[in-house]
Motif scaffolding. Sequence first.
Motif, PDB file in Angstrom:
ATOM      1  N   GLY A 108       0.794  -1.285   0.040  1.00 42.45           N
ATOM      2  CA  GLY A 108      -0.060   0.003   0.088  1.00 42.45           C
ATOM      3  C   GLY A 108       0.910   1.263   0.050  1.00 42.45           C
ATOM      4  O   GLY A 108       1.825   1.379   0.663  1.00 42.45           O
ATOM      5  N   GLY A 166      -1.304   2.393   1.946  1.00 47.54           N
ATOM      6  CA  GLY A 166      -0.875   1.485   3.178  1.00 47.54           C
ATOM      7  C   GLY A 166      -1.744   1.356   4.489  1.00 47.54           C
ATOM      8  O   GLY A 166      -1.693   0.418   5.307  1.00 47.54           O
ATOM      9  N   ILE A 173      -2.885  -1.984   6.060  1.00 49.86           N
ATOM     10  CA  ILE A 173      -2.698  -2.215   7.770  1.00 49.86           C
ATOM     11  C   ILE A 173      -4.000  -2.655   8.298  1.00 49.86           C
ATOM     12  O   ILE A 173      -4.242  -3.472   8.919  1.00 49.86           O
ATOM     13  CB  ILE A 173      -1.922  -1.401   8.151  1.00 49.86           C
ATOM     14  CG1 ILE A 173      -0.509  -0.987   7.810  1.00 49.86           C
ATOM     15  CG2 ILE A 173      -1.867  -1.394   9.806  1.00 49.86           C
ATOM     16  CD1 ILE A 173       0.052   0.365   8.075  1.00 49.86           C
ATOM     17  N   SER A 223       4.452  -1.067   3.317  1.00 48.91           N
ATOM     18  CA  SER A 223       3.734   0.004   3.174  1.00 48.91           C
ATOM     19  C   SER A 223       4.703   1.239   3.057  1.00 48.91           C
ATOM     20  O   SER A 223       6.012   1.363   3.442  1.00 48.91           O
ATOM     21  CB  SER A 223       3.493   0.483   4.851  1.00 48.91           C
ATOM     22  OG  SER A 223       2.921   1.551   4.733  1.00 48.91           O
ATOM     23  N   GLY A 232       2.847   5.088   4.082  1.00 46.62           N
ATOM     24  CA  GLY A 232       1.450   4.844   4.594  1.00 46.62           C
ATOM     25  C   GLY A 232       1.145   4.204   6.026  1.00 46.62           C
ATOM     26  O   GLY A 232       1.417   2.907   6.140  1.00 46.62           O
ATOM     27  N   SER A 246      -0.511   3.421   9.789  1.00 47.47           N
ATOM     28  CA  SER A 246      -1.804   2.894  10.291  1.00 47.47           C
ATOM     29  C   SER A 246      -2.742   4.044  10.498  1.00 47.47           C
ATOM     30  O   SER A 246      -2.271   5.105  11.040  1.00 47.47           O
ATOM     31  CB  SER A 246      -1.467   2.106  11.557  1.00 47.47           C
ATOM     32  OG  SER A 246      -2.695   1.686  11.980  1.00 47.47           O
ATOM     33  N   ILE A 267       8.820  -1.205   5.081  1.00 47.46           N
ATOM     34  CA  ILE A 267       8.413   0.124   5.267  1.00 47.46           C
ATOM     35  C   ILE A 267       9.322   1.017   4.585  1.00 47.46           C
ATOM     36  O   ILE A 267      10.798   0.675   4.759  1.00 47.46           O
ATOM     37  CB  ILE A 267       8.344   0.563   6.599  1.00 47.46           C
ATOM     38  CG1 ILE A 267       7.304  -0.240   7.330  1.00 47.46           C
ATOM     39  CG2 ILE A 267       7.904   2.080   6.748  1.00 47.46           C
ATOM     40  CD1 ILE A 267       7.125   0.057   9.086  1.00 47.46           C
ATOM     41  N   THR A 273       9.806   5.066   3.484  1.00 53.38           N
ATOM     42  CA  THR A 273       9.266   6.522   3.754  1.00 53.38           C
ATOM     43  C   THR A 273      10.246   7.469   3.516  1.00 53.38           C
ATOM     44  O   THR A 273      11.333   7.283   3.403  1.00 53.38           O
ATOM     45  CB  THR A 273       8.261   6.811   5.043  1.00 53.38           C
ATOM     46  OG1 THR A 273       7.806   7.871   4.894  1.00 53.38           O
ATOM     47  CG2 THR A 273       9.362   6.765   6.262  1.00 53.38           C
ATOM     48  N   LEU A 295       4.923   5.507  10.982  1.00 50.82           N
ATOM     49  CA  LEU A 295       5.764   4.322  10.557  1.00 50.82           C
ATOM     50  C   LEU A 295       6.885   3.821  11.610  1.00 50.82           C
ATOM     51  O   LEU A 295       7.306   2.695  11.640  1.00 50.82           O
ATOM     52  CB  LEU A 295       6.083   4.634   9.243  1.00 50.82           C
ATOM     53  CG  LEU A 295       5.097   4.465   8.206  1.00 50.82           C
ATOM     54  CD1 LEU A 295       5.697   5.004   6.680  1.00 50.82           C
ATOM     55  CD2 LEU A 295       4.585   3.233   7.892  1.00 50.82           C
TER      56      LEU A 295
END
Length: 318
Positions: free
Chosen positions: A202, A207, A211, A228, A231, A233, A248, A250, A261
């Motif tokens: 996602g 994301g 989740i 993710s 993205g 939660s 993850i 980012t 994250l």
Amino acid sequence: MTFEPNHRRRFRHGVGLAIASALLSIALPAQAQEVQRLYQGKAPGSERWSLPEAVAPTPDGGKVFANVVDPEYIAYLPDPAKAEGSAAILLPGGGLRALYVGAEAKALIARLNAEGVVVFVLKYRVAQLPPRPPVASTGAPPTAPVFPKLVIRNANANPSPDDKAIGTVFDFAVRDAQTALTMIRARASQYRIDPHRIGMIGASAGGGVAIGALLRAGAQEPPVFLASLYGPSLIDVAVPAEAPPLFIATETSHGPVTDGLLALFTLWKEANRPAELHIFDVPTFKMPATLWLDRFVDWMREQKLLRARRVGQALPAG
């Protein structure tokens, strides 16, 4: 990686929007494509939605979808000679208000197809928003947004937890993701995949939806992995006892997204579940797939989500 281009939070419904419902117009180097609606008739819960779906081009040659009311997934199949039995459901981002499928999404799909992975792009429900007049460009370069400080509790980085309308859309999107997973498992032989080797990827809000689909899985078998891309939660996180491996990626400057994250990664590690985190110090919203895509594929292989490459076998092109 920018599944959502730089204008992702400034999406405007304006001139050029046309009613459409197919991602097939986005050219991809895939072996085959198939569109599958998630529900017979109207999607449950949003039967009274009346605004028509719309689509517009993005500057990078992709498309942005608005007012999605008829969820569907689009299957991108690898060359049968390369198919290795695994699959990924790709959830685009757009703040639950639109879905962006751009050049970087196409690059990811092409690479996973080259590795033999079937990719299902999920067009899930987003908020109904009436058209607005186009905003004239000032000609000035875009400026990086200033994010307000957000207190992160239980890895929940939802910026508008009290927005009931968006909360309802999130619930619909999570249901769409879970429905897609169930349908794809039921059709595993058709797609020549192992029903127990399907993960979720996602981007941005996508994301958060992925989740949510995991955390609300209940008795349903969860996805075999979770990735993710900027993205976090959007709900409180209680890590399942058998939580799948988590990847993850980012940007440093992504404000509460990055904070959320970091918290999610920490919870995964505290639960002694596999997790890998990459934070790139790059200009805001310009995290190209070249930074992490090779590592993501290697991570999938290390987690035994892909078959090990034979000695001397070259990396796939793309």
